[in-house]
Design a protein around this motif. Structure first.
Motif, PDB file in Angstrom:
ATOM      1  N   ALA A  86       0.799  -1.465  -0.042  1.00  0.00           N
ATOM      2  CA  ALA A  86       0.099   0.263  -0.012  1.00  0.00           C
ATOM      3  C   ALA A  86       0.877   1.342  -0.020  1.00  0.00           C
ATOM      4  N   ALA A  87       2.094   1.311   0.823  1.00  0.00           N
ATOM      5  CA  ALA A  87       2.857   2.436   0.867  1.00  0.00           C
ATOM      6  C   ALA A  87       3.403   2.531  -0.456  1.00  0.00           C
ATOM      7  N   THR A  88       3.818   1.700  -1.199  1.00  0.00           N
ATOM      8  CA  THR A  88       4.564   1.477  -2.459  1.00  0.00           C
ATOM      9  C   THR A  88       3.661   2.155  -3.636  1.00  0.00           C
ATOM     10  N   LEU A  89       2.438   1.756  -3.397  1.00  0.00           N
ATOM     11  CA  LEU A  89       1.401   2.197  -4.477  1.00  0.00           C
ATOM     12  C   LEU A  89       1.061   3.706  -4.435  1.00  0.00           C
ATOM     13  N   CYS A  90       1.399   4.190  -3.357  1.00  0.00           N
ATOM     14  CA  CYS A  90       1.312   5.630  -3.286  1.00  0.00           C
ATOM     15  C   CYS A  90       2.219   6.503  -4.002  1.00  0.00           C
ATOM     16  N   TYR A  91       3.263   6.042  -4.598  1.00  0.00           N
ATOM     17  CA  TYR A  91       4.108   6.567  -5.508  1.00  0.00           C
ATOM     18  C   TYR A  91       3.587   6.497  -6.847  1.00  0.00           C
ATOM     19  N   LEU A  92       2.649   5.887  -7.165  1.00  0.00           N
ATOM     20  CA  LEU A  92       1.913   5.975  -8.684  1.00  0.00           C
ATOM     21  C   LEU A  92       0.665   6.776  -8.602  1.00  0.00           C
ATOM     22  N   ARG A  93       0.403   7.452  -9.615  1.00  0.00           N
ATOM     23  CA  ARG A  93      -0.642   8.276 -10.028  1.00  0.00           C
ATOM     24  C   ARG A  93      -1.287   7.998 -11.308  1.00  0.00           C
ATOM     25  N   LEU A 141       9.950   4.610  -4.994  1.00  0.00           N
ATOM     26  CA  LEU A 141       8.980   3.600  -5.677  1.00  0.00           C
ATOM     27  C   LEU A 141      10.207   2.561  -5.503  1.00  0.00           C
ATOM     28  N   ALA A 142      11.367   2.575  -5.797  1.00  0.00           N
ATOM     29  CA  ALA A 142      12.364   1.392  -5.989  1.00  0.00           C
ATOM     30  C   ALA A 142      12.663   0.848  -4.336  1.00  0.00           C
ATOM     31  N   THR A 199      11.767  -2.819  -3.263  1.00  0.00           N
ATOM     32  CA  THR A 199      12.673  -3.640  -2.626  1.00  0.00           C
ATOM     33  C   THR A 199      12.265  -4.232  -1.263  1.00  0.00           C
ATOM     34  N   ARG A 200      11.764  -3.187  -0.595  1.00  0.00           N
ATOM     35  CA  ARG A 200      11.318  -3.592   0.970  1.00  0.00           C
ATOM     36  C   ARG A 200      10.297  -4.555   0.800  1.00  0.00           C
ATOM     37  N   THR A 201       9.038  -4.236  -0.129  1.00  0.00           N
ATOM     38  CA  THR A 201       7.953  -5.472  -0.220  1.00  0.00           C
ATOM     39  C   THR A 201       8.603  -6.569  -0.758  1.00  0.00           C
ATOM     40  N   ALA A 202       9.454  -6.763  -1.458  1.00  0.00           N
ATOM     41  CA  ALA A 202       9.988  -7.996  -2.039  1.00  0.00           C
ATOM     42  C   ALA A 202      10.728  -8.776  -0.811  1.00  0.00           C
ATOM     43  N   ILE A 203      11.583  -8.045   0.159  1.00  0.00           N
ATOM     44  CA  ILE A 203      12.033  -8.760   1.093  1.00  0.00           C
ATOM     45  C   ILE A 203      10.966  -9.270   2.061  1.00  0.00           C
ATOM     46  N   LEU A 204      10.225  -8.355   2.590  1.00  0.00           N
ATOM     47  CA  LEU A 204       9.033  -8.819   3.305  1.00  0.00           C
ATOM     48  C   LEU A 204       8.308  -9.929   2.940  1.00  0.00           C
ATOM     49  N   ALA A 205       8.003  -9.913   1.458  1.00  0.00           N
ATOM     50  CA  ALA A 205       6.919 -11.207   0.960  1.00  0.00           C
ATOM     51  C   ALA A 205       8.006 -12.270   1.244  1.00  0.00           C
ATOM     52  N   ALA A 206       9.203 -12.260   0.738  1.00  0.00           N
ATOM     53  CA  ALA A 206      10.177 -13.401   1.043  1.00  0.00           C
ATOM     54  C   ALA A 206      10.014 -14.019   2.508  1.00  0.00           C
ATOM     55  N   SER A 207      10.369 -12.887   3.224  1.00  0.00           N
ATOM     56  CA  SER A 207      10.028 -13.467   4.937  1.00  0.00           C
ATOM     57  C   SER A 207       8.893 -14.075   5.269  1.00  0.00           C
ATOM     58  N   SER A 208       7.665 -13.371   4.765  1.00  0.00           N
ATOM     59  CA  SER A 208       6.466 -14.083   5.060  1.00  0.00           C
ATOM     60  C   SER A 208       6.269 -15.397   4.588  1.00  0.00           C
ATOM     61  N   TYR A 209       6.730 -15.427   3.313  1.00  0.00           N
ATOM     62  CA  TYR A 209       6.589 -16.778   2.561  1.00  0.00           C
ATOM     63  C   TYR A 209       7.511 -17.803   3.615  1.00  0.00           C
ATOM     64  N   LYS A 210       8.491 -17.600   4.043  1.00  0.00           N
ATOM     65  CA  LYS A 210       9.547 -18.420   4.755  1.00  0.00           C
ATOM     66  C   LYS A 210       8.453 -18.606   6.083  1.00  0.00           C
ATOM     67  N   ILE A 253      -1.974   3.616 -17.600  1.00  0.00           N
ATOM     68  CA  ILE A 253      -0.739   3.625 -17.213  1.00  0.00           C
ATOM     69  C   ILE A 253      -0.332   4.565 -16.133  1.00  0.00           C
ATOM     70  N   PRO A 254       0.009   4.062 -14.895  1.00  0.00           N
ATOM     71  CA  PRO A 254       0.391   5.158 -14.023  1.00  0.00           C
ATOM     72  C   PRO A 254       1.729   5.864 -14.193  1.00  0.00           C
ATOM     73  N   LYS A 255       1.810   7.205 -13.452  1.00  0.00           N
ATOM     74  CA  LYS A 255       2.805   7.787 -13.829  1.00  0.00           C
ATOM     75  C   LYS A 255       3.673   7.620 -12.235  1.00  0.00           C
ATOM     76  N   ILE A 256       4.640   7.707 -12.423  1.00  0.00           N
ATOM     77  CA  ILE A 256       5.706   7.588 -10.948  1.00  0.00           C
ATOM     78  C   ILE A 256       6.255   8.914 -10.588  1.00  0.00           C
ATOM     79  N   THR A 257       5.631   9.086  -9.222  1.00  0.00           N
ATOM     80  CA  THR A 257       5.841  10.583  -8.819  1.00  0.00           C
ATOM     81  C   THR A 257       7.264  10.735  -8.326  1.00  0.00           C
ATOM     82  N   ASN A 258       7.786   9.502  -7.503  1.00  0.00           N
ATOM     83  CA  ASN A 258       9.003   9.634  -6.820  1.00  0.00           C
ATOM     84  C   ASN A 258       9.828   8.147  -7.484  1.00  0.00           C
ATOM     85  N   ARG A 259      10.587   8.208  -8.272  1.00  0.00           N
ATOM     86  CA  ARG A 259      11.320   7.005  -8.511  1.00  0.00           C
ATOM     87  C   ARG A 259      12.130   6.471  -7.568  1.00  0.00           C
ATOM     88  N   GLN A 260      12.872   7.119  -6.865  1.00  0.00           N
ATOM     89  CA  GLN A 260      13.673   6.571  -5.837  1.00  0.00           C
ATOM     90  C   GLN A 260      12.916   6.003  -4.632  1.00  0.00           C
TER      91      GLN A 260
END
Length: 188
Positions: free
Chosen positions: A91-98, A113-114, A118-129, A104-111
């Motif tokens: 949800a926090a990551t999607l806030c950077y898309l308009r 968003l990246a 990255t944070r979401t991918a790490i949390l998803a891997a941890s949650s899966y484990k 097609i969304p526009k990225i408001t802050n690329r940094q």
């Protein structure tokens, strides 16, 4: 406060007060601006920030679920607790898309968003484990309970119940009754 009948303007006086003890020269100020510009455009710093945020949040995720396991909570609740940070990070990551009148969304802050991706991918891997570990603990507990009950039955001399074909017989009689019903209905 002015009412509708009053037309007198109000003037405010203000002073700018600088309480900072350090004063920057022009070169130092330019150097700080340059360092901030480099930090905001450097992709490796962005990735490291995302990894650091993800690692810290995954640590909190791990500690919270493990403390729930130690408290005796099993089943769906620890899995939901492990999944909540992932949902919040998405949800926090999607806030950077308009979405402005297009699919097609526009990225408001690329940094940011990246960092969020990255944070979401790490949390998803941890949650899966964590949920995988919970499923393994559940299967081990179920298997050990069956072994324990079988050992108690053997110790107390309780015989295993005989295997019957109740499901097969029930299905057969339901089909026979349905066939008889259709046969009698067709004769009318």
């Amino acid at each position: 406060m002015l009412t509708k009948n009053e037309k007198t303007p109000i003037y405010f006086n203000a002073e700018i007060v600088d309480d900072s003890s350090t004063s920057l020269t022009g070169d130092e100020y330019d150097s700080q601006l340059l360092q901030q510009a480099i930090a905001s455009t450097d992709s490796s710093i962005t990735i490291f920030r995302g990894i650091a945020q993800g690692a810290v949040l995954a640590g909190f995720q791990l500690v919270s679920t493990q403390s729930l396991y130690l408290a005796g909570c099993v089943g769906l609740f620890p899995a939901v607790v492990a999944g909540l940070p992932v949902g919040a990070s998405v949800a926090a990551t999607l806030c950077y898309l308009r979405f402005e009148n297009s699919l097609i969304p526009k990225i408001t802050n690329r940094q940011k968003l990246a960092i969020g991706v990255t944070r979401t991918a790490i949390l998803a891997a941890s949650s899966y484990k964590l949920t995988g570990d919970a499923q393994q603990m559940d299967s081990i507990a179920r298997g050990s309970f069956q072994v324990f009950t079988q050992q108690v039955r053997e110790f107390e001399g309780i015989e295993q119940p005989s295997q019957n074909h109740f499901g097969f017989l029930l299905g057969f009689w339901v089909c026979a009754a349905l066939a008889l019903f259709l046969f009698l209905r067709k004769k009318r």
